[in-house]
Write a protein that holds these residues in place. Sequence first.
Motif, short mmCIF file in Angstrom:
data_model
loop_
_atom_site.label_atom_id
_atom_site.label_comp_id
_atom_site.label_asym_id
_atom_site.label_seq_id
_atom_site.Cartn_x
_atom_site.Cartn_y
_atom_site.Cartn_z
N GLU A 174 0.83 -1.21 0.00
CA GLU A 174 0.00 0.00 0.00
C GLU A 174 0.87 1.26 0.00
N ALA A 175 1.92 1.28 0.83
CA ALA A 175 2.80 2.45 0.87
C ALA A 175 3.53 2.64 -0.46
N TYR A 176 3.97 1.53 -1.04
CA TYR A 176 4.65 1.61 -2.34
C TYR A 176 3.70 2.14 -3.41
N ALA A 177 2.47 1.67 -3.42
CA ALA A 177 1.49 2.12 -4.41
C ALA A 177 1.31 3.63 -4.34
N LYS A 178 1.26 4.17 -3.12
CA LYS A 178 1.08 5.61 -2.96
C LYS A 178 2.33 6.37 -3.38
N ALA A 179 3.50 5.86 -3.02
CA ALA A 179 4.74 6.54 -3.39
C ALA A 179 4.97 6.52 -4.90
N ALA A 180 4.64 5.38 -5.53
CA ALA A 180 4.84 5.24 -6.98
C ALA A 180 3.65 5.73 -7.78
N LYS A 181 2.56 6.12 -7.06
CA LYS A 181 1.33 6.58 -7.71
C LYS A 181 0.81 5.52 -8.68
N GLN A 182 0.74 4.29 -8.17
CA GLN A 182 0.19 3.17 -8.91
C GLN A 182 -1.04 2.65 -8.19
N SER A 183 -1.86 1.93 -8.90
CA SER A 183 -3.02 1.28 -8.29
C SER A 183 -2.56 0.05 -7.51
N ILE A 184 -3.08 -0.14 -6.32
CA ILE A 184 -2.70 -1.30 -5.52
C ILE A 184 -3.06 -2.59 -6.24
N SER A 185 -4.09 -2.56 -7.09
CA SER A 185 -4.51 -3.77 -7.80
C SER A 185 -3.42 -4.28 -8.74
N THR A 186 -2.55 -3.39 -9.21
CA THR A 186 -1.47 -3.80 -10.11
C THR A 186 -0.28 -4.38 -9.34
N LEU A 187 -0.28 -4.22 -8.02
CA LEU A 187 0.88 -4.64 -7.22
C LEU A 187 0.64 -5.91 -6.42
N LEU A 188 -0.62 -6.28 -6.23
CA LEU A 188 -0.89 -7.43 -5.37
C LEU A 188 -0.19 -8.69 -5.85
N SER A 189 -0.14 -8.89 -7.16
CA SER A 189 0.44 -10.12 -7.70
C SER A 189 1.95 -10.04 -7.90
N GLN A 190 2.56 -8.89 -7.55
CA GLN A 190 4.01 -8.73 -7.73
C GLN A 190 4.71 -8.81 -6.37
N PRO A 191 5.84 -9.52 -6.29
CA PRO A 191 6.60 -9.53 -5.03
C PRO A 191 7.08 -8.12 -4.71
N ILE A 192 6.91 -7.69 -3.47
CA ILE A 192 7.21 -6.32 -3.11
C ILE A 192 8.71 -6.09 -2.90
N LEU A 193 9.44 -7.08 -2.43
CA LEU A 193 10.85 -6.84 -2.09
C LEU A 193 11.69 -6.44 -3.31
N PRO A 194 11.57 -7.10 -4.47
CA PRO A 194 12.34 -6.64 -5.64
C PRO A 194 11.97 -5.22 -6.07
N LEU A 195 10.69 -4.87 -5.93
CA LEU A 195 10.28 -3.51 -6.29
C LEU A 195 10.96 -2.49 -5.37
N LEU A 196 11.01 -2.80 -4.08
CA LEU A 196 11.64 -1.88 -3.13
C LEU A 196 13.14 -1.77 -3.36
N GLU A 197 13.77 -2.85 -3.77
CA GLU A 197 15.21 -2.81 -4.03
C GLU A 197 15.56 -1.85 -5.15
N ARG A 198 14.65 -1.69 -6.10
CA ARG A 198 14.91 -0.81 -7.25
C ARG A 198 14.36 0.59 -7.03
N PHE A 199 13.71 0.81 -5.93
CA PHE A 199 13.04 2.09 -5.70
C PHE A 199 14.00 3.06 -5.02
N PRO A 200 14.13 4.30 -5.52
CA PRO A 200 15.09 5.26 -4.95
C PRO A 200 14.55 5.91 -3.68
N ALA A 201 14.26 5.12 -2.66
CA ALA A 201 13.69 5.64 -1.44
C ALA A 201 14.06 4.75 -0.27
N GLN A 202 13.84 5.26 0.93
CA GLN A 202 14.10 4.51 2.14
C GLN A 202 12.79 3.96 2.69
N VAL A 203 12.89 2.81 3.34
CA VAL A 203 11.72 2.13 3.87
C VAL A 203 11.86 2.02 5.38
#
Length: 234
Positions: A174-203
Amino acid sequence: MFNAAYRFPALPKTTPSVPISEKVLLSLSAAIDLNEAHLHPSELEVLNRRKQPQAKREYLSSRYCIKTLAQSLFPQYAQVPLARWQSVFNEQERALQLLIDGQLLDINVVISHSHGHIAVAMTQGRQSLLGVDIEKRDASRRFEKLAAHFYPEVEARDIGDDVDTFFRVWTLKEAYAKAAKQSISTLLSQPILPLLERFPAQVYCQPWRHFDLSLITAKAEVDLIGLALTTAGE
Protein backbone atom coordinates in the motif's frame (compact mmCIF):
# COMPACT_ATOMS: atom_id res chain seq x y z
CA MET A 1 7.80 -15.99 13.73
CA PHE A 2 8.14 -12.74 11.76
CA ASN A 3 9.91 -13.35 8.45
CA ALA A 4 13.24 -11.53 8.67
CA ALA A 5 13.22 -10.62 4.96
CA TYR A 6 10.43 -8.14 5.68
CA ARG A 7 12.09 -6.40 8.60
CA PHE A 8 13.06 -2.80 7.91
CA PRO A 9 14.47 -0.05 10.15
CA ALA A 10 12.07 1.63 12.54
CA LEU A 11 11.33 5.33 12.19
CA PRO A 12 14.62 7.22 12.63
CA LYS A 13 15.24 9.67 15.42
CA THR A 14 15.05 13.19 14.10
CA THR A 15 17.97 15.62 14.12
CA PRO A 16 17.01 19.05 15.50
CA SER A 17 19.57 20.84 13.32
CA VAL A 18 17.98 19.61 10.07
CA PRO A 19 15.53 22.18 8.63
CA ILE A 20 11.90 21.13 8.74
CA SER A 21 11.71 21.59 4.97
CA GLU A 22 14.03 18.58 4.58
CA LYS A 23 11.95 16.29 6.78
CA VAL A 24 8.87 14.15 6.54
CA LEU A 25 6.24 15.07 9.12
CA LEU A 26 4.21 12.11 10.34
CA SER A 27 1.17 12.13 12.60
CA LEU A 28 -0.54 9.00 13.97
CA SER A 29 -3.75 9.17 15.95
CA ALA A 30 -7.17 7.78 16.62
CA ALA A 31 -9.92 9.50 14.64
CA ILE A 32 -12.36 11.33 16.88
CA ASP A 33 -15.53 13.39 16.61
CA LEU A 34 -14.59 16.98 15.79
CA ASN A 35 -16.65 19.99 14.90
CA GLU A 36 -16.50 21.16 11.29
CA ALA A 37 -14.95 24.61 11.84
CA HIS A 38 -11.65 23.61 10.23
CA LEU A 39 -13.21 22.41 6.97
CA HIS A 40 -13.28 24.32 3.70
CA PRO A 41 -16.76 24.56 2.07
CA SER A 42 -15.75 22.01 -0.58
CA GLU A 43 -14.58 19.65 2.17
CA LEU A 44 -17.94 20.01 3.91
CA GLU A 45 -19.55 18.73 0.72
CA VAL A 46 -17.26 15.70 0.78
CA LEU A 47 -17.99 15.10 4.47
CA ASN A 48 -21.73 15.20 3.86
CA ARG A 49 -21.38 12.42 1.30
CA ARG A 50 -19.84 10.17 3.95
CA LYS A 51 -22.57 8.00 5.46
CA GLN A 52 -20.77 5.98 8.11
CA PRO A 53 -19.87 7.70 11.43
CA GLN A 54 -16.36 6.21 11.39
CA ALA A 55 -15.74 7.51 7.87
CA LYS A 56 -16.85 10.97 9.00
CA ARG A 57 -14.51 10.86 12.01
CA GLU A 58 -11.60 9.77 9.84
CA TYR A 59 -12.24 12.54 7.31
CA LEU A 60 -12.60 15.25 9.97
CA SER A 61 -9.50 14.11 11.85
CA SER A 62 -7.31 13.62 8.78
CA ARG A 63 -8.12 17.11 7.45
CA TYR A 64 -7.32 18.66 10.79
CA CYS A 65 -3.99 16.81 10.90
CA ILE A 66 -3.13 17.75 7.31
CA LYS A 67 -3.70 21.44 7.88
CA THR A 68 -1.97 21.55 11.26
CA LEU A 69 1.12 19.79 9.91
CA ALA A 70 1.13 22.17 6.92
CA GLN A 71 1.20 25.13 9.28
CA SER A 72 4.51 23.78 10.59
CA LEU A 73 5.94 23.50 7.09
CA PHE A 74 4.66 26.95 6.06
CA PRO A 75 4.91 29.19 9.14
CA GLN A 76 4.11 32.21 6.98
CA TYR A 77 0.55 30.84 6.78
CA ALA A 78 0.27 29.83 10.42
CA GLN A 79 -2.36 32.50 11.15
CA VAL A 80 -4.55 31.66 8.16
CA PRO A 81 -7.81 30.10 9.44
CA LEU A 82 -7.95 26.37 8.74
CA ALA A 83 -11.24 26.75 6.86
CA ARG A 84 -9.34 28.61 4.13
CA TRP A 85 -7.06 25.61 3.57
CA GLN A 86 -8.54 23.22 1.02
CA SER A 87 -7.61 19.59 0.40
CA VAL A 88 -8.49 18.19 -3.03
CA PHE A 89 -7.69 14.79 -4.49
CA ASN A 90 -6.38 15.14 -8.05
CA GLU A 91 -7.53 12.01 -9.87
CA GLN A 92 -5.25 12.58 -12.85
CA GLU A 93 -2.10 12.92 -10.76
CA ARG A 94 -3.30 10.46 -8.10
CA ALA A 95 -2.31 12.98 -5.46
CA LEU A 96 -3.92 14.77 -2.54
CA GLN A 97 -3.32 18.49 -3.03
CA LEU A 98 -3.49 21.32 -0.52
CA LEU A 99 -4.41 24.91 -1.38
CA ILE A 100 -4.80 28.19 0.50
CA ASP A 101 -7.32 30.57 -1.04
CA GLY A 102 -6.93 28.64 -4.30
CA GLN A 103 -3.11 28.75 -4.28
CA LEU A 104 -1.56 25.31 -4.68
CA LEU A 105 1.16 24.55 -2.12
CA ASP A 106 4.36 22.74 -3.07
CA ILE A 107 3.68 19.86 -0.72
CA ASN A 108 3.23 16.10 -0.86
CA VAL A 109 0.52 14.69 1.43
CA VAL A 110 -0.29 11.00 1.89
CA ILE A 111 -2.86 9.56 4.28
CA SER A 112 -3.93 6.14 5.49
CA HIS A 113 -6.78 5.03 7.73
CA SER A 114 -7.71 1.73 9.34
CA HIS A 115 -10.27 0.80 11.99
CA GLY A 116 -10.83 4.35 13.19
CA HIS A 117 -7.16 5.39 13.18
CA ILE A 118 -5.29 7.65 10.76
CA ALA A 119 -1.76 8.30 9.55
CA VAL A 120 -0.82 11.52 7.77
CA ALA A 121 2.62 11.94 6.16
CA MET A 122 3.74 15.22 4.61
CA THR A 123 6.83 16.79 3.11
CA GLN A 124 7.69 19.79 0.96
CA GLY A 125 7.94 19.16 -2.77
CA ARG A 126 4.96 17.78 -4.69
CA GLN A 127 7.27 15.41 -6.60
CA SER A 128 8.91 13.97 -3.48
CA LEU A 129 8.55 10.22 -3.10
CA LEU A 130 6.28 9.51 -0.18
CA GLY A 131 3.99 6.67 0.83
CA VAL A 132 2.50 5.59 4.14
CA ASP A 133 0.12 2.88 5.25
CA ILE A 134 -1.27 1.53 8.50
CA GLU A 135 -3.31 -1.63 8.90
CA LYS A 136 -4.66 -3.28 12.01
CA ARG A 137 -3.12 -6.70 12.63
CA ASP A 138 -6.03 -9.10 12.90
CA ALA A 139 -5.26 -12.80 13.38
CA SER A 140 -8.96 -13.66 13.04
CA ARG A 141 -8.91 -12.77 9.34
CA ARG A 142 -8.35 -15.64 6.93
CA PHE A 143 -5.02 -14.16 5.96
CA GLU A 144 -3.45 -17.40 4.75
CA LYS A 145 -6.19 -17.86 2.14
CA LEU A 146 -6.01 -14.17 1.23
CA ALA A 147 -2.24 -14.46 0.69
CA ALA A 148 -2.64 -17.59 -1.43
CA HIS A 149 -5.31 -15.91 -3.56
CA PHE A 150 -3.87 -12.41 -4.05
CA TYR A 151 -0.12 -12.61 -3.48
CA PRO A 152 2.51 -14.36 -5.63
CA GLU A 153 3.56 -17.83 -4.52
CA VAL A 154 6.88 -16.66 -3.10
CA GLU A 155 5.17 -14.22 -0.74
CA ALA A 156 2.53 -16.74 0.30
CA ARG A 157 5.38 -19.09 1.27
CA ASP A 158 7.19 -16.32 3.12
CA ILE A 159 4.05 -15.50 5.06
CA GLY A 160 3.12 -19.07 5.96
CA ASP A 161 1.01 -18.90 9.12
CA ASP A 162 2.50 -15.65 10.42
CA VAL A 163 -0.05 -12.86 10.69
CA ASP A 164 2.58 -10.15 11.27
CA THR A 165 4.37 -10.95 8.01
CA PHE A 166 1.06 -10.92 6.13
CA PHE A 167 0.21 -7.41 7.30
CA ARG A 168 3.77 -6.20 6.75
CA VAL A 169 3.54 -7.26 3.10
CA TRP A 170 0.15 -5.53 2.96
CA THR A 171 1.37 -2.19 4.34
CA LEU A 172 4.52 -2.27 2.22
CA LYS A 173 2.48 -2.72 -0.95
CA GLU A 174 0.00 0.00 0.00
CA ALA A 175 2.80 2.45 0.87
CA TYR A 176 4.65 1.61 -2.34
CA ALA A 177 1.49 2.12 -4.41
CA LYS A 178 1.08 5.61 -2.96
CA ALA A 179 4.74 6.54 -3.39
CA ALA A 180 4.84 5.24 -6.98
CA LYS A 181 1.33 6.58 -7.71
CA GLN A 182 0.19 3.17 -8.91
CA SER A 183 -3.02 1.28 -8.29
CA ILE A 184 -2.70 -1.30 -5.52
CA SER A 185 -4.51 -3.77 -7.80
CA THR A 186 -1.47 -3.80 -10.11
CA LEU A 187 0.88 -4.64 -7.22
CA LEU A 188 -0.89 -7.43 -5.37
CA SER A 189 0.44 -10.12 -7.70
CA GLN A 190 4.01 -8.73 -7.73
CA PRO A 191 6.60 -9.53 -5.03
CA ILE A 192 7.21 -6.32 -3.11
CA LEU A 193 10.85 -6.84 -2.09
CA PRO A 194 12.34 -6.64 -5.64
CA LEU A 195 10.28 -3.51 -6.29
CA LEU A 196 11.64 -1.88 -3.13
CA GLU A 197 15.21 -2.81 -4.03
CA ARG A 198 14.91 -0.81 -7.25
CA PHE A 199 13.04 2.09 -5.70
CA PRO A 200 15.09 5.26 -4.95
CA ALA A 201 13.69 5.64 -1.44
CA GLN A 202 14.10 4.51 2.14
CA VAL A 203 11.72 2.13 3.87
CA TYR A 204 10.76 2.31 7.55
CA CYS A 205 8.46 -0.17 9.26
CA GLN A 206 7.33 -0.75 12.82
CA PRO A 207 4.36 -1.75 14.95
CA TRP A 208 2.15 1.04 16.26
CA ARG A 209 -0.47 0.15 18.83
CA HIS A 210 -2.28 -2.83 17.23
CA PHE A 211 -1.30 -1.73 13.73
CA ASP A 212 1.54 -2.29 11.32
CA LEU A 213 3.09 0.86 9.83
CA SER A 214 5.13 1.23 6.65
CA LEU A 215 6.62 4.53 5.46
CA ILE A 216 8.48 5.01 2.17
CA THR A 217 10.32 8.28 1.61
CA ALA A 218 13.26 9.79 -0.24
CA LYS A 219 14.13 11.84 2.86
CA ALA A 220 16.17 10.53 5.77
CA GLU A 221 14.56 12.61 8.53
CA VAL A 222 11.12 11.82 9.94
CA ASP A 223 9.43 13.89 12.65
CA LEU A 224 6.73 11.95 14.48
CA ILE A 225 4.39 14.70 15.64
CA GLY A 226 1.60 14.13 18.14
CA LEU A 227 -1.38 16.41 17.57
CA ALA A 228 -3.98 17.24 20.22
CA LEU A 229 -7.08 16.50 18.18
CA THR A 230 -9.32 17.14 21.18
CA THR A 231 -8.61 20.87 20.84
CA ALA A 232 -9.57 21.07 17.17
CA GLY A 233 -11.93 23.91 16.48
CA GLU A 234 -11.88 25.31 20.01
